[in-house]
Every structure is written in structure tokens, then in C-alpha cells.
Design a protein around this motif. Structure first.
Motif, PDB file in Angstrom:
ATOM      1  N   ARG A   1       1.084  -1.356   0.093  1.00  0.00           N
ATOM      2  CA  ARG A   1      -0.058   0.077  -0.106  1.00  0.00           C
ATOM      3  C   ARG A   1       0.939   1.108  -0.072  1.00  0.00           C
ATOM      4  O   ARG A   1       1.962   1.174   0.204  1.00  0.00           O
ATOM      5  CB  ARG A   1      -0.924   0.115   1.207  1.00  0.00           C
ATOM      6  CG  ARG A   1      -0.481  -0.370   2.567  1.00  0.00           C
ATOM      7  CD  ARG A   1       0.378   0.932   3.344  1.00  0.00           C
ATOM      8  NE  ARG A   1       0.722   0.689   4.653  1.00  0.00           N
ATOM      9  CZ  ARG A   1       1.230   1.553   5.305  1.00  0.00           C
ATOM     10  NH1 ARG A   1       1.953   2.457   4.732  1.00  0.00           N
ATOM     11  NH2 ARG A   1       1.561   1.549   6.499  1.00  0.00           N
TER      12      ARG A   1
ATOM     13  N   VAL B   1     -10.837   3.373  -2.925  1.00  0.00           N
ATOM     14  CA  VAL B   1     -10.009   3.908  -2.005  1.00  0.00           C
ATOM     15  C   VAL B   1     -10.213   4.101  -0.717  1.00  0.00           C
ATOM     16  O   VAL B   1     -11.429   4.455  -0.487  1.00  0.00           O
ATOM     17  CB  VAL B   1      -9.171   5.289  -2.687  1.00  0.00           C
ATOM     18  CG1 VAL B   1      -8.197   5.759  -1.640  1.00  0.00           C
ATOM     19  CG2 VAL B   1      -8.470   4.987  -3.999  1.00  0.00           C
TER      20      VAL B   1
ATOM     21  N   LEU C   1      -4.170   1.862  -2.517  1.00  0.00           N
ATOM     22  CA  LEU C   1      -3.952   3.384  -2.245  1.00  0.00           C
ATOM     23  C   LEU C   1      -4.913   3.576  -0.924  1.00  0.00           C
ATOM     24  O   LEU C   1      -6.098   3.207  -1.005  1.00  0.00           O
ATOM     25  CB  LEU C   1      -4.242   4.235  -3.535  1.00  0.00           C
ATOM     26  CG  LEU C   1      -4.076   5.647  -3.248  1.00  0.00           C
ATOM     27  CD1 LEU C   1      -2.884   6.109  -2.678  1.00  0.00           C
ATOM     28  CD2 LEU C   1      -4.663   6.727  -4.591  1.00  0.00           C
TER      29      LEU C   1
ATOM     30  N   TRP D   1      -4.176   1.427  -9.194  1.00  0.00           N
ATOM     31  CA  TRP D   1      -4.524   0.979  -7.713  1.00  0.00           C
ATOM     32  C   TRP D   1      -5.808   0.427  -7.699  1.00  0.00           C
ATOM     33  O   TRP D   1      -6.570   0.865  -8.751  1.00  0.00           O
ATOM     34  CB  TRP D   1      -4.294   2.077  -6.766  1.00  0.00           C
ATOM     35  CG  TRP D   1      -5.116   3.326  -7.076  1.00  0.00           C
ATOM     36  CD1 TRP D   1      -6.369   3.624  -6.676  1.00  0.00           C
ATOM     37  CD2 TRP D   1      -4.756   4.512  -7.848  1.00  0.00           C
ATOM     38  NE1 TRP D   1      -6.738   4.858  -6.872  1.00  0.00           N
ATOM     39  CE2 TRP D   1      -5.693   5.226  -7.745  1.00  0.00           C
ATOM     40  CE3 TRP D   1      -3.389   4.645  -8.117  1.00  0.00           C
ATOM     41  CZ2 TRP D   1      -5.579   6.583  -8.306  1.00  0.00           C
ATOM     42  CZ3 TRP D   1      -3.420   5.964  -9.042  1.00  0.00           C
ATOM     43  CH2 TRP D   1      -4.662   7.084  -8.995  1.00  0.00           C
TER      44      TRP D   1
ATOM     45  N   ALA E   1       5.833   5.622  -3.585  1.00  0.00           N
ATOM     46  CA  ALA E   1       4.691   5.007  -4.077  1.00  0.00           C
ATOM     47  C   ALA E   1       5.277   4.025  -5.218  1.00  0.00           C
ATOM     48  O   ALA E   1       4.674   2.707  -5.581  1.00  0.00           O
ATOM     49  CB  ALA E   1       4.001   6.110  -4.798  1.00  0.00           C
TER      50      ALA E   1
END
Length: 291
Positions: free
Chosen positions: A7, A73, A40, A69, A24
């Protein structure tokens, strides 16, 4: 065996910079190489500093970097009940107590106690809480709470350690002293840490542990500045009976003066670099990853 889960969890309190890009991209590449998943998470508990335009910019910058991702979220502000439940579990174990002093009052108390020598400090350099609130009677605590006074909910570290026993974690990165493998946790170095406040129902320490568990994160890959925080996280995991991920603390990108990059550093901001014609491949080279 289920695939590993990685993550990236930024706070929308400013625009992303090169340090965020490195973290990231590293998480994304490790997930891809291992056949794992990449999530994310938006850590937006701090309502005073987090803003919608910063969150929108996070999505834009990551997509520009070529990062994708899973959706939806997770946004911390939408899951306050989970943190409240965790506080309740710790309270039921007798491990939480309120402290009502202001920061100025704590600073004065520390200053007075330092007449006998230096007062101990946590790994971030802040003085440990002197524990004044522990001497309050139950009636006094109730009176202060009813008065509407601000308070912080603290973890009684001594009691928590007695319950949890010795702790450690698996480190696959570059620890503060170069440690890898099984590393001994030292949560006592943080003293009675704050887990929530009257106006904020959780802290970073508590929310990150709960979120990682609920999202099934198996590999926590983050900056070396959070290395010693892992001691507190392992303690909370043990107390709450939730899984222990594997940790990898990566190097930090520093500015010309040797300090960690901040969101106020325009020269390393992704939006500014993109406006200057820098490409995603350039970003990868700048942070030391293969283009």
C-alpha cells in the motif's frame, strides 16, 4: 498462498514530492514483481490540514507516474467507527487513560524536572510525557471530562508492556542501524503515546495499525523516518490481536541541506517538475529507480 498486499498511504495535506514518488513507485513495483496487490489509502484524519484539492492531486500525480491501484480507495475519515472500537478494546483492558494538560503545561513540567538532569526524549526528539494525569482520581477525571476540557487518550505503556511481553518485527529493508531480519521492538522509548484526542478520534499510530489489518496488508514499505514507530505498531498489534505484517523501511530522499523532503519544497514537487517538462521516466531516474 494468497498474494502479498502492498500500500501507499499519503495524507492530503499538501502536494506530493519526489520522496512520495519514490515510496509509491517502490511499493507498486514490489507488488508487480511479486504478483501481489497494490492499494492506495488516503490518511485524512487531520481535518484542519487535509483538503479535497490535495487529494485530487494525489490521484492525478500517481496516474501520471503510471501507477494504478485497486478501488475503492480507503479514506480514513470514512472509518472512524473502526478506530473507536479499537480504543474501546484497549480501554476494556485498562490500558487507556485521559490526560488534560495543554502542551504548554507539559513543557513547563518537563522544564521543572530537568533541573535534576536531562529529561528522556522519544525517537523523534520530543520529551516523554511526565505522567501527571496518572495521579488524578476517578472523580477528578470525570469532573474534567464533564467540564468539556480538551484531553488526549494515552496508552499506559508500562501496563501495555506487561501484558504484551517482548516484541519484535521482521525487517527486510534498511533499519536505522542497518538491521535486517528479526528486530527487537522498543515501544517503551515512546512513553505513554497519544492514541486519540477529544477532537480527533485516532492518531497515526492507531489508525495505521487498524487500516493495515483491515486491508490485509502483508508488506509495509515506508520511509526510514518511521522505523522506530514500528515498535509502537507492534505493541498495538499484539494488544489488539491483529496480524503482524513484514516491514521494509527504505532510504529517504534528502534536500541539498541533508533534510528530509517536505511538501513545502517546490523544487522537488511533482506538479512543479511536471510543469517544467520532466517526464515520469525522468522521475524514476531522479529517485534512483530503473527507467
Amino acid at each position: 498462498m494468497p498474494p502479498p498486499v502492498f500500500r501507499f498511504a499519503p495524507s492530503p495535506n499538501g502536494y506530493l514530492h519526489l520522496g512520495h514518488a519514490y515510496s509509491a513507485l517502490l511499493n507498486f513495483e514490489l507488488a508487480r514483481q511479486s504478483g501481489g496487490r497494490f492499494l492506495l489509502r488516503i490518511e485524512d484524519i487531520d481535518a484542519a490540514r487535509c483538503r479535497p484539492e490535495f487529494e485530487a492531486a494525489i490521484y492525478e500525480d500517481l496516474a501520471w507516474l503510471g501507477i494504478s491501484w485497486e478501488t475503492p480507495v480507503r479514506r480514513q475519515s470514512e472509518h472512524l467507527a473502526a478506530y473507536h472500537e479499537a480504543i474501546g478494546k484497549l480501554s476494556a483492558q485498562g490500558l487507556i487513560y485521559p490526560s488534560f494538560e495543554s502542551r504548554a503545561e507539559i513543557a513547563r513540567e518537563v522544564s521543572q524536572r530537568e533541573t535534576g538532569g536531562p529529561w528522556p526524549r522519544d525517537p523523534d526528539g520530543a520529551p516523554l510525557y511526565p505522567g501527571m494525569a496518572k495521579s488524578l482520581s476517578a472523580d477528578e477525571r470525570q469532573r474534567l471530562a464533564k467540564s468539556g476540557a480538551p484531553f488526549a487518550l494515552r496508552l499506559d505503556m508500562a501496563s501495555a508492556l506487561a501484558r504484551a511481553g517482548e516484541l519484535s518485527w521482521v525487517e527486510r529493508g534498511e533499519g536505522a542501524a542497518g538491521e535486517t531480519g528479526r528486530v527487537a521492538a522498543r515501544p517503551e522509548s515512546w512513553g505513554d503515546v497519544i492514541l486519540a484526542r477529544k477532537e480527533t478520534p485516532t492518531s497515526y499510530h492507531l489508525s495505521v495499525v487498524i487500516d493495515d489489518a483491515l486491508q490485509g496488508i502483508t508488506d509495509v514499505v515506508r520511509g526510514r523516518d518511521l522505523y522506530w514507530s514500528t515498535s509502537v505498531h507492534r505493541l498495538l498489534q499484539a494488544l489488539l490481536g491483529i496480524p503482524e505484517p513484514v516491514y521494509r523501511h527504505h532510504r529517504l530522499l534528502l534536500d541539498d541541506s541533508g533534510h528530509k523532503l517536505s511538501k513545502s519544497t517546490r523544487s522537488t514537487g511533482l506538479r512543479e517538475l511536471r510543469a517544467d517538462g520532466v517526464t515520469p521516466a525522468d522521475i524514476r531516474r531522479l529517485v534512483g529507480l530503473p527507467a
